[in-house]
Design a protein around this motif. Structure first.
Motif, PDB file in Angstrom:
ATOM      1  N   THR A   1     -70.511 -22.013 -30.071  1.00  0.00           N
ATOM      2  CA  THR A   1     -69.862 -20.957 -29.103  1.00  0.00           C
ATOM      3  C   THR A   1     -69.197 -21.629 -27.943  1.00  0.00           C
ATOM      4  N   SER A   2     -69.603 -22.854 -27.426  1.00  0.00           N
ATOM      5  CA  SER A   2     -69.349 -23.611 -26.337  1.00  0.00           C
ATOM      6  C   SER A   2     -68.122 -24.342 -27.024  1.00  0.00           C
ATOM      7  N   TRP A   3     -68.241 -25.091 -28.077  1.00  0.00           N
ATOM      8  CA  TRP A   3     -67.134 -25.727 -28.579  1.00  0.00           C
ATOM      9  C   TRP A   3     -65.935 -24.854 -28.947  1.00  0.00           C
ATOM     10  N   LEU A   4     -66.019 -23.725 -29.690  1.00  0.00           N
ATOM     11  CA  LEU A   4     -65.048 -23.061 -29.987  1.00  0.00           C
ATOM     12  C   LEU A   4     -64.348 -22.201 -28.640  1.00  0.00           C
ATOM     13  N   HIS A   5     -65.121 -22.007 -27.547  1.00  0.00           N
ATOM     14  CA  HIS A   5     -64.625 -21.551 -26.477  1.00  0.00           C
ATOM     15  C   HIS A   5     -63.783 -22.792 -25.586  1.00  0.00           C
TER      16      HIS A   5
ATOM     17  N   MET B   1     -64.255 -17.304 -29.445  1.00  0.00           N
ATOM     18  CA  MET B   1     -63.711 -17.948 -28.347  1.00  0.00           C
ATOM     19  C   MET B   1     -63.728 -17.188 -27.009  1.00  0.00           C
ATOM     20  N   THR B   2     -64.057 -15.968 -27.098  1.00  0.00           N
ATOM     21  CA  THR B   2     -63.908 -15.364 -25.653  1.00  0.00           C
ATOM     22  C   THR B   2     -65.226 -15.164 -25.162  1.00  0.00           C
ATOM     23  N   LYS B   3     -66.088 -15.637 -25.794  1.00  0.00           N
ATOM     24  CA  LYS B   3     -67.663 -15.481 -25.540  1.00  0.00           C
ATOM     25  C   LYS B   3     -68.195 -14.117 -25.597  1.00  0.00           C
TER      26      LYS B   3
END
Length: 331
Positions: free
Chosen positions: A29-33, A219-221
């Motif tokens: 999640t952190s990486w895609l964000h 990406m939007t968390k």
């Protein structure tokens, strides 16, 4: 590939995907964000129904609307409208076009399946799990307002904190996978190779579209990777079960008649009744679970009454669904 082998493959791939993704929920999640493209996210999240440009979700909205309208028309042509003037007028307009009426009647079971699968995937599965699992969204974790919960853990939200805060599963991704229902119709309910090739093309498009929607939600968390992964494979399994066993679009007395691609039309508006009874069934499950949850957490313990009251509703809805032929071998 037989229906059993296909189901086995989907289950195995889905289980493997969940096993691979689960330990890396936070990191992915952190990486895609960090890789977020605002233009891509806007494309997948905006909606013309909110006075914005056409977005990814609008494709599913229009697909759902078209399926419902076609199904209602297919049921209307064989419904007794003698005491309903407006419905009778619409029925007459359909019947004076024999080619249209014949096409609607022949495809009623297919349309019924599409409507029921859309409702089950995008609404029932999502609401049932959101309200029972109550998993906090990633943004709550990264803001430091909620701890991290695994996808199988029951989250902290209670009724007085809202019913739409939960992360698991992803409603947008579950709605996107409903296109797989049309893929099944083209693949398995026609003997025409041209339609099967069209189904393969639609499968490729659906795969890209679903992955794009899932990526945008991470990406939007708004969702964890396990949220969207479960929505993809959970929705796919649900569609498979409804197609081959629930409504028996590819076989049974309500399926292929005489081994041809002609499908025996089900009773008019049966799909609407099935959706209603399934809705009651899921409400009973939610009432049963939430009553126990509040009781066990010593918060509003009187809600245990909802668990007790949900049992007869659960039984009633199950009997009604079975009576309509859902998952009944002789239907």
């Amino acid at each position: 590939m037989t229906q059993v082998k296909l189901l086995f493959v989907v289950l195995v791939v889905g289980a493997a995907s969940m096993a691979i993704v689960t330990p890396h929920d936070i990191d992915l999640t952190s990486w895609l964000h960090g890789k977020k493209s605002q233009e891509f996210v806007d494309l997948m999240s905006e909606s013309m129904f909110e006075l914005e440009r056409f977005g990814g979700g609008d494709l599913i909205v229009w697909y759902s609307v078209i399926c419902v309208l076609l199904y209602l028309c297919s049921s209307l042509i064989d419904y007794d409208c003698s005491s309903r003037r407006i419905m009778s007028g619409l029925q007459t307009k359909l019947l004076v076009r024999p080619g249209v009426a014949d096409w609607l009647r022949r495809n009623r079971l297919r349309l019924e399946f599409l409507v029921v699968s859309i409702f089950c995937c995008s609404t029932l599965m999502v609401k049932l799990l959101k309200w029972t699992m109550a998993r906090p969204r990633p943004k709550k974790y990264f803001w430091g307002t909620r701890p991290f919960y695994e996808w199988w853990e029951v989250g902290p939200y209670f009724l007085d904190e809202g019913t739409y805060r939960a992360s698991f599963p992803s409603g947008h991704t579950a709605s996107a996978i409903t296109l797989m229902g049309l893929v099944y119709v083209l693949w398995f309910s026609f003997e025409n190779n041209r339609r099967r090739r069209l189904g393969t093309a639609l499968f490729l498009f659906t795969t890209v579209f679903v992955l794009a929607m899932a990526t945008a939600r991470i990406m939007t968390k708004a969702h964890w990777p396990t949220d969207v992964t479960f929505s993809i494979f959970g929705g796919w399994v649900l569609i498979h079960l409804l197609f081959f066993y629930g409504l028996r679009v590819s076989g049974g007395s309500a399926g292929l008649a005489g081994g041809s691609t002609e499908l025996t039309p089900p009773p008019p508006f049966r799909g609407i009744r099935i959706c209603w009874y399934l809705c009651l069934f899921c409400l009973a499950v939610v009432g049963l679970f939430l009553g126990l949850k509040h009781f066990l957490h010593d918060r509003w313990p009187w809600l245990i009454i909802s668990s007790i009251g949900s049992l007869p509703l659960l039984f009633y809805a199950a009997v009604k669904c079975y009576g309509e032929g859902l998952f009944r071998a002789d239907a």
